[in-house]
Write an enzyme that holds these catalytic residues in place. Structure first.
Site, PDB file in Angstrom:
ATOM      1  N   CYS A   1       0.716  -1.347  -0.157  1.00 11.88           N
ATOM      2  CA  CYS A   1      -0.115  -0.047  -0.044  1.00 11.88           C
ATOM      3  C   CYS A   1       0.957   1.239  -0.128  1.00 11.88           C
ATOM      4  CB  CYS A   1      -1.100  -0.003   1.196  1.00 11.88           C
ATOM      5  SG  CYS A   1      -2.028  -1.584   1.065  1.00 11.88           S
TER       6      CYS A   1
ATOM      7  N   HIS B   1      -3.617   7.385   2.436  1.00 12.41           N
ATOM      8  CA  HIS B   1      -3.771   6.076   1.990  1.00 12.41           C
ATOM      9  C   HIS B   1      -5.181   5.816   2.510  1.00 12.41           C
ATOM     10  CE1 HIS B   1      -4.261   1.792   1.125  1.00 12.41           C
ATOM     11  NE2 HIS B   1      -3.655   1.421   2.166  1.00 12.41           N
TER      12      HIS B   1
ATOM     13  N   ASN C   1      -9.963  -0.440   0.283  1.00 14.34           N
ATOM     14  CA  ASN C   1      -8.679  -0.197   0.037  1.00 14.34           C
ATOM     15  C   ASN C   1      -7.871  -0.795  -1.462  1.00 14.34           C
ATOM     16  OD1 ASN C   1      -5.981  -0.365   0.323  1.00 14.34           O
ATOM     17  ND2 ASN C   1      -5.933  -1.220   2.436  1.00 14.34           N
TER      18      ASN C   1
HETATM   19  N1  COA Z   1     -18.448  -8.780   9.236  1.00 14.46           N
HETATM   20  C1  COA Z   1     -18.662  -8.950  10.682  1.00 14.46           C
HETATM   21  N2  COA Z   1     -17.893  -9.611  11.634  1.00 14.46           N
HETATM   22  C2  COA Z   1     -16.330  -9.425  11.326  1.00 14.46           C
HETATM   23  C3  COA Z   1     -15.945  -8.888  10.045  1.00 14.46           C
HETATM   24  C4  COA Z   1     -16.998  -8.660   8.995  1.00 14.46           C
HETATM   25  N3  COA Z   1     -16.611  -8.283   7.910  1.00 14.46           N
HETATM   26  N4  COA Z   1     -14.629  -9.058  10.135  1.00 14.46           N
HETATM   27  C5  COA Z   1     -14.321  -9.319  10.984  1.00 14.46           C
HETATM   28  N5  COA Z   1     -15.494  -9.655  12.062  1.00 14.46           N
HETATM   29  C6  COA Z   1     -15.571 -10.075  13.410  1.00 14.46           C
HETATM   30  C7  COA Z   1     -14.277 -10.849  13.884  1.00 14.46           C
HETATM   31  O1  COA Z   1     -14.373 -12.272  13.570  1.00 14.46           O
HETATM   32  C8  COA Z   1     -14.113 -10.568  15.389  1.00 14.46           C
HETATM   33  O2  COA Z   1     -15.071 -11.458  16.009  1.00 14.46           O
HETATM   34  P1  COA Z   1     -14.861 -12.065  17.429  1.00 14.46           P
HETATM   35  O3  COA Z   1     -14.647 -10.859  18.109  1.00 14.46           O
HETATM   36  O4  COA Z   1     -16.102 -12.693  17.697  1.00 14.46           O
HETATM   37  O5  COA Z   1     -13.606 -12.883  17.224  1.00 14.46           O
HETATM   38  C9  COA Z   1     -14.747  -9.130  15.270  1.00 14.46           C
HETATM   39  O6  COA Z   1     -15.445  -8.680  14.360  1.00 14.46           O
HETATM   40  C10 COA Z   1     -13.502  -7.953  15.608  1.00 14.46           C
HETATM   41  O7  COA Z   1     -14.188  -7.040  15.896  1.00 14.46           O
HETATM   42  P2  COA Z   1     -13.591  -5.650  16.270  1.00 14.46           P
HETATM   43  O8  COA Z   1     -12.273  -5.980  17.391  1.00 14.46           O
HETATM   44  O9  COA Z   1     -14.572  -4.521  16.679  1.00 14.46           O
HETATM   45  O10 COA Z   1     -12.908  -5.210  15.067  1.00 14.46           O
HETATM   46  P3  COA Z   1     -12.028  -3.818  14.663  1.00 14.46           P
HETATM   47  O11 COA Z   1     -12.805  -2.681  15.213  1.00 14.46           O
HETATM   48  O12 COA Z   1     -10.526  -4.160  15.058  1.00 14.46           O
HETATM   49  O13 COA Z   1     -12.155  -3.748  12.996  1.00 14.46           O
HETATM   50  C11 COA Z   1     -10.871  -4.134  11.106  1.00 14.46           C
HETATM   51  C12 COA Z   1     -11.420  -4.756  12.331  1.00 14.46           C
HETATM   52  C13 COA Z   1     -10.045  -5.184  10.370  1.00 14.46           C
HETATM   53  C14 COA Z   1     -11.678  -3.528  10.217  1.00 14.46           C
HETATM   54  C15 COA Z   1      -9.821  -3.155  11.570  1.00 14.46           C
HETATM   55  O14 COA Z   1      -8.898  -3.790  12.709  1.00 14.46           O
HETATM   56  C16 COA Z   1      -8.870  -2.754  10.506  1.00 14.46           C
HETATM   57  O15 COA Z   1      -9.432  -1.957   9.724  1.00 14.46           O
HETATM   58  N6  COA Z   1      -7.683  -2.894  10.666  1.00 14.46           N
HETATM   59  C17 COA Z   1      -6.572  -2.351   9.717  1.00 14.46           C
HETATM   60  C18 COA Z   1      -6.954  -3.335   8.523  1.00 14.46           C
HETATM   61  C19 COA Z   1      -6.032  -2.613   7.207  1.00 14.46           C
HETATM   62  O16 COA Z   1      -6.211  -1.634   6.836  1.00 14.46           O
HETATM   63  N7  COA Z   1      -5.097  -3.287   6.500  1.00 14.46           N
HETATM   64  C20 COA Z   1      -4.515  -2.746   5.432  1.00 14.46           C
HETATM   65  C21 COA Z   1      -3.777  -1.742   5.895  1.00 14.46           C
HETATM   66  S1  COA Z   1      -2.624  -1.140   4.394  1.00 14.46           S
END
Ligand code: COA
Length: 320
Positions: free
Chosen positions: A114, A247, A277
């Site tokens: 990215c 980004h 993304n």
């Molecule tokens: N739909 C529903 N539930 C989902 C899901 C989806 N698409 N994706 C994950 N979950 C669930 C997981 O299984 C987890 O469940 P559990 O608690 O029962 O294990 C839970 O949601 C996690 O929730 P939470 O901790 O509130 O998520 P978050 O606020 O950390 O958000 C991301 C998750 C991935 C959206 C966030 O961490 C993120 O954007 N991270 C950066 C990713 C990124 O940008 N990557 C590329 C960088 S270049």
């Protein structure tokens, strides 16, 4: 002194748009979850006949048009991509052929996921400032959805396909004021598509694996840091930034970074809701959006920043 100036931008998004509701029909997720956690409402996905160089070609043509240059004027092509058309030749060489360039100008790919576009911009800038290149075509292009497991709700809702391109040209007044790049491979395991070719066979998982929470925290930390580095180097404060072009991974990462920097949201480009993304394409897509929608006007200062797998991260200050 020779400097790089931005002469034109262009972008391309595939026609097919996939909404959160559409994804929720095939994987256990919901529009509400995706929007509230990421800000994403939809993403574009390539047509089955399109490859990364096709997307790059469309964006490049638009950038050349806006720069009022022809493909033959280009004497360097740098393509940032994580999803090349093939193992080799590079996507940049394939793009060069599609553009009909026969001058023998150098063309190569850069892989920094990215952050790839920031890396490519910095490399092209060094060629221009060294006096060996007059007009460089710098592209970020991805068919990133090919790296997704569509049953993995942790990753498949986050990404999209697209391409953005810029033309950088030699000038006697600075446009690109500075770039700063970083990497730390100790974090490789937190965000990776670890598959590889062994003895002519694909081996290992070819799809994206990610520790979302760890990536989130790291992203907010280093985006703020690297933005401060480029501003300090130029003896500028965040109030001098007319347009922040981060980004586009997650609206919460974007807003948290802007908040830490003290940049009000009316000065922040936020395209993630419509595109997801798009990896290396995200910053040039956002830059093109900003210029075409007058969020960024001639003479103004843009702060570009990105973070991605590696980890890699970087920033640039650009007077347009
Ligand atoms: N739909 C529903 N539930 C989902 C899901 C989806 N698409 N994706 C994950 N979950 C669930 C997981 O299984 C987890 O469940 P559990 O608690 O029962 O294990 C839970 O949601 C996690 O929730 P939470 O901790 O509130 O998520 P978050 O606020 O950390 O958000 C991301 C998750 C991935 C959206 C966030 O961490 C993120 O954007 N991270 C950066 C990713 C990124 O940008 N990557 C590329 C960088 S270049």
């Amino acid at each position: 002194m020779i400097y790089s100036r931005l002469m034109g931008t262009g972008s391309y998004l595939p026609e097919r748009q996939v909404t959160n509701e559409m994804l929720a029909q095939t994987v256990d997720t919901s529009d509400e979850w995706i929007r509230s956690r990421t800000g994403i409402a939809q993403r574009h996905i390539r047509d089955s006949s399109q490859s990364t160089s096709d997307l790059a070609y469309e964006a490049a043509q638009r950038a050349l048009e806006s720069a009022q240059l022809s493909a033959d004027d280009i004497d360097l092509i740098v393509v940032a991509t994580t999803t090349p058309d093939m193992a080799f030749p590079s996507t940049a060489c394939l793009l060069q052929a599609k553009l009909g360039i026969r001058s023998g100008a150098p063309a190569f790919d850069i892989q920094a996921v990215c952050t790839g576009f920031l890396y490519a911009l910095s490399v092209a800038d060094q060629f221009i400032r060294a006096g060996t290149v007059r007009h460089a075509l710098v592209v970020g292009a991805e068919t990133f959805t090919d790296l997704l497991d569509w049953q993995d709700r942790n990753t498949c809702v986050l990404f999209g396909d697209g391409a953005g391109a810029v033309v950088l040209s030699a000038a006697d007044q600075p446009g690109l004021l500075t770039t700063r790049l970083h990497a730390d491979g100790h974090y490789a395991h937190l965000l990776a598509a670890p598959g590889k070719f062994v003895q002519g066979q694909a081996q290992g998982s070819p799809v994206v694996h990610m520790d979302g929470g760890a990536v989130f925290k790291f992203a907010v930390k280093v985006l703020d840091q690297v933005c401060r580095e480029v501003l300090e180097e130029q003896h500028l404060s965040a109030s001098a930034v007319d347009c922040f072009v981060p980004h586009q991974a997650n609206i919460r990462i974007i807003d948290a970074t802007a908040h830490k920097m003290g940049i009000s949201l009316d000065r922040v480009v936020r395209t993630v809701s419509q595109q997801g993304n798009t990896s290396a394409a995200s910053v040039p897509l956002a830059l093109d959006h900003a210029l075409r929608h007058q969020l960024l006007q001639p003479g103004q200062l843009a702060l570009l920043a990105a973070v991605g797998g590696g980890f890699t991260w970087g920033a640039a200050l650009l007077r347009v």
